[in-house]
Design a protein around this motif. Structure first.
Motif, PDB file in Angstrom:
ATOM      1  N   VAL A 142       1.049  -0.904   0.072  1.00 25.73           N
ATOM      2  CA  VAL A 142       0.432  -0.177  -0.358  1.00 25.73           C
ATOM      3  C   VAL A 142       0.687   1.228   0.367  1.00 25.73           C
ATOM      4  N   SER A 143       1.658   1.398   0.905  1.00 26.77           N
ATOM      5  CA  SER A 143       2.989   2.442   0.654  1.00 26.77           C
ATOM      6  C   SER A 143       2.766   3.091  -0.167  1.00 26.77           C
ATOM      7  N   LYS A 144       4.230   1.097  -0.581  1.00 27.38           N
ATOM      8  CA  LYS A 144       5.147   2.470  -1.650  1.00 27.38           C
ATOM      9  C   LYS A 144       4.664   2.681  -3.277  1.00 27.38           C
ATOM     10  N   ALA A 145       2.860   1.822  -3.070  1.00 26.91           N
ATOM     11  CA  ALA A 145       1.960   1.470  -4.654  1.00 26.91           C
ATOM     12  C   ALA A 145       2.201   3.393  -4.326  1.00 26.91           C
ATOM     13  N   MET A 146       1.238   4.046  -3.208  1.00 25.56           N
ATOM     14  CA  MET A 146       0.991   5.971  -2.963  1.00 25.56           C
ATOM     15  C   MET A 146       1.843   6.191  -2.796  1.00 25.56           C
ATOM     16  N   GLY A 147       3.107   5.920  -3.351  1.00 25.63           N
ATOM     17  CA  GLY A 147       4.139   6.707  -2.514  1.00 25.63           C
ATOM     18  C   GLY A 147       4.106   7.605  -1.053  1.00 25.63           C
TER      19      GLY A 147
END
Length: 209
Positions: A142-147
């Protein structure tokens, strides 16, 4: 879509907030790149009385100080030196409650998410045109995809970089499942508390369904 106000976060029941976040839309916009996804899985962390919480027994560190601030801020921490995990700080100042966002259904900015995750995509992987479920399944993804990175800790969710919106969508009656949290066996009896919530039937959910 209406942006959630301070009143949504400034509530005493972190478990209720974790449930209420299901179906809401997490939005990020960094350097003109907008991404969004519907929240389908969360976990509540109940502050000083919760052995699974970073604030258990009143622990305060440089990393966790944001949890003691007012509700409606981002708390992003690093785990295993690899994964950045995004949490929503809730409740009033000096009450360190937080909700971990474990999974999203991607909505906008999917090409940006794929780029951040290092994934390819033709748009034909599934009949609905969405990429494979691993894109935003699991809190690290989640965090990686959302930056979202640890540098975003403390950013207000009432601003324009990171925020959560309500477009009126609600889970069906009986459509929310509660289970124990994942990966908190160290928390003793608190590991059995039903503080993990997810939308029943969602293929984006990261843990046991």
């Amino acid at each position: 879509m209406d942006k959630l106000t301070a009143a949504f976060y400034d509530r005493p029941g972190v478990v209720a907030v974790a449930r209420d976040l299901l179906g809401k839309i997490l939005v990020t916009e960094f350097d003109g790149r907008l991404t969004s996804g519907r929240i389908v899985e969360t976990e509540a962390y109940n502050g000083v009385g919760d052995r699974a919480s970073h604030a258990w027994s009143g622990r305060r560190t440089r990393r966790t100080e944001v949890m003691y601030g007012v509700g409606g801020a981002a708390y992003v921490y690093l785990i295993y030196g690899i994964h950045h995990l995004f949490n929503v700080v809730t409740n009033k100042k000096d009450v360190p409650h937080a909700v971990l966002v474990r999974a999203l259904e991607p909505l906008e900015g999917i090409p940006v998410m794929l780029e951040r995750r290092g994934k390819g995509w033709s748009g034909k992987e599934r009949p609905d045109g969405k990429p494979d479920y691993t894109l935003t399944r699991g809190p690290g993804n989640v965090s990686k995809a959302m930056g979202l990175l640890t540098l975003h800790t403390g950013v207000s969710l009432l601003g324009d970089q990171i925020w959560i919106g309500d477009d009126g969508w609600r889970p069906k009656r009986g459509g929310i499942v509660a289970t124990p949290r994942i990966g908190v066996d160290y928390a003793g009896r608190d590991a059995t508390l039903p503080y993990r919530f997810f939308i029943k039937g969602s293929p984006w959910v990261s843990g046991p369904r």
